[in-house]
Design a protein around this motif. Structure first.
Motif, PDB file in Angstrom:
ATOM      1  N   GLY A  29      33.928  38.905  30.885  1.00 23.81           N
ATOM      2  CA  GLY A  29      32.687  39.474  30.387  1.00 23.81           C
ATOM      3  C   GLY A  29      32.853  40.243  29.093  1.00 23.81           C
ATOM      4  O   GLY A  29      32.043  41.109  28.774  1.00 23.81           O
ATOM      5  N   SER A  30      33.908  39.925  28.337  1.00 25.91           N
ATOM      6  CA  SER A  30      34.206  40.718  27.151  1.00 25.91           C
ATOM      7  C   SER A  30      35.094  39.932  26.187  1.00 25.91           C
ATOM      8  O   SER A  30      36.078  39.310  26.600  1.00 25.91           O
ATOM      9  N   PHE A  31      34.728  39.995  24.912  1.00 26.18           N
ATOM     10  CA  PHE A  31      35.567  39.403  23.869  1.00 26.18           C
ATOM     11  C   PHE A  31      36.892  40.164  23.769  1.00 26.18           C
ATOM     12  O   PHE A  31      37.946  39.567  23.616  1.00 26.18           O
ATOM     13  N   VAL A  32      36.806  41.488  23.853  1.00 23.59           N
ATOM     14  CA  VAL A  32      38.000  42.335  23.714  1.00 23.59           C
ATOM     15  C   VAL A  32      38.983  42.051  24.843  1.00 23.59           C
ATOM     16  O   VAL A  32      40.178  41.846  24.616  1.00 23.59           O
ATOM     17  N   ARG A  33      38.492  42.017  26.066  1.00 23.05           N
ATOM     18  CA  ARG A  33      39.357  41.787  27.238  1.00 23.05           C
ATOM     19  C   ARG A  33      39.976  40.379  27.184  1.00 23.05           C
ATOM     20  O   ARG A  33      41.139  40.194  27.502  1.00 23.05           O
ATOM     21  N   ALA A  34      39.172  39.386  26.775  1.00 24.13           N
ATOM     22  CA  ALA A  34      39.690  38.019  26.645  1.00 24.13           C
ATOM     23  C   ALA A  34      40.803  37.982  25.606  1.00 24.13           C
ATOM     24  O   ALA A  34      41.841  37.342  25.820  1.00 24.13           O
ATOM     25  N   ALA A  35      40.595  38.668  24.487  1.00 22.31           N
ATOM     26  CA  ALA A  35      41.620  38.713  23.433  1.00 22.31           C
ATOM     27  C   ALA A  35      42.908  39.334  23.962  1.00 22.31           C
ATOM     28  O   ALA A  35      43.999  38.823  23.717  1.00 22.31           O
ATOM     29  N   GLU A  36      42.781  40.425  24.719  1.00 22.20           N
ATOM     30  CA  GLU A  36      43.968  41.085  25.282  1.00 22.20           C
ATOM     31  C   GLU A  36      44.718  40.137  26.215  1.00 22.20           C
ATOM     32  O   GLU A  36      45.944  40.040  26.157  1.00 22.20           O
ATOM     33  N   ASN A  91      46.552  37.489  24.271  1.00 18.94           N
ATOM     34  CA  ASN A  91      47.405  37.998  23.187  1.00 18.94           C
ATOM     35  C   ASN A  91      46.897  37.588  21.810  1.00 18.94           C
ATOM     36  O   ASN A  91      47.679  37.192  20.935  1.00 18.94           O
ATOM     37  N   TYR A  92      45.588  37.655  21.636  1.00 20.89           N
ATOM     38  CA  TYR A  92      44.948  37.406  20.352  1.00 20.89           C
ATOM     39  C   TYR A  92      44.370  38.724  19.857  1.00 20.89           C
ATOM     40  O   TYR A  92      44.113  39.636  20.645  1.00 20.89           O
ATOM     41  N   VAL A  93      44.097  38.785  18.565  1.00 27.57           N
ATOM     42  CA  VAL A  93      43.300  39.903  18.070  1.00 27.57           C
ATOM     43  C   VAL A  93      41.843  39.522  18.322  1.00 27.57           C
ATOM     44  O   VAL A  93      41.497  38.336  18.375  1.00 27.57           O
TER      45      VAL A  93
END
Length: 164
Positions: A16-23, A26-28
């Motif tokens: 439910g989150s771009f930030v969490r998916a990135a984490e 291992n992407y910015v």
């Protein structure tokens, strides 16, 4: 659209989150955002409604459902290809004559299949000339039979000798 982008989309939906998916990947965060923007541009539809809470559009829900199966199939394909490359999967075509087919082959095949359960074995029963011809045509991988005719292009290795 590539597999990485599909996985990124699935992670966004899962968390439910771009930030969490990135984490998780291992992407910015900007990489995740660019992947989804490109995906939406390529598809010509908006998949995600951005706001306080991330929500899928109707197109996003359809894409999510169907992309799950695509990812599963691609991962299975990658696994199958890896198994094939490692010799742990595939097909073996054997030609065999009697009495070897009835007396020796069942134990050999059973043992082989217990060690390599993902390799399929097909067995063709025929006489040596027929099996030799099928080997030369590439229709069989190997054979258990008597020695082929002299001058044959086939390599023959005796497995056992008749006792006198």
């Amino acid at each position: 659209m590539d597999l990485k982008t599909l996985k990124t989309f699935q992670m966004i939906v899962k968390y439910g989150s771009f930030v969490r998916a990135a984490e998780e990947m291992n992407y910015v965060q900007s990489t995740v955002t660019m992947q989804i923007q490109k995906l939406e541009s390529d598809l010509g539809v908006q998949l995600i409604e951005r706001g306080k809470k991330l929500q899928l559009t109707e197109a996003g829900r359809l894409f999510h459902e169907q992309s799950l199966q695509i990812i599963k199939n691609m991962e299975q394909l990658q696994s199958n290809l890896s198994d094939l490359q490692l010799g742990e999967a595939g097909n073996i075509r054997i030609g065999v004559t009697e009495p070897t087919a009835s007396h020796r082959l069942p134990r050999i095949v059973a043992r082989f299949m217990s060690e390599f359960p993902n390799i399929r074995i097909s067995v063709e029963f025929a006489n040596t000339p027929t099996i030799s011809e099928r080997l030369l045509k590439g229709e069989l991988d190997f054979a258990l039979c008597s020695a082929p005719d002299l001058g044959s292009e086939l390599y023959f290795e005796p497995l056992f000798k008749k006792s006198s």
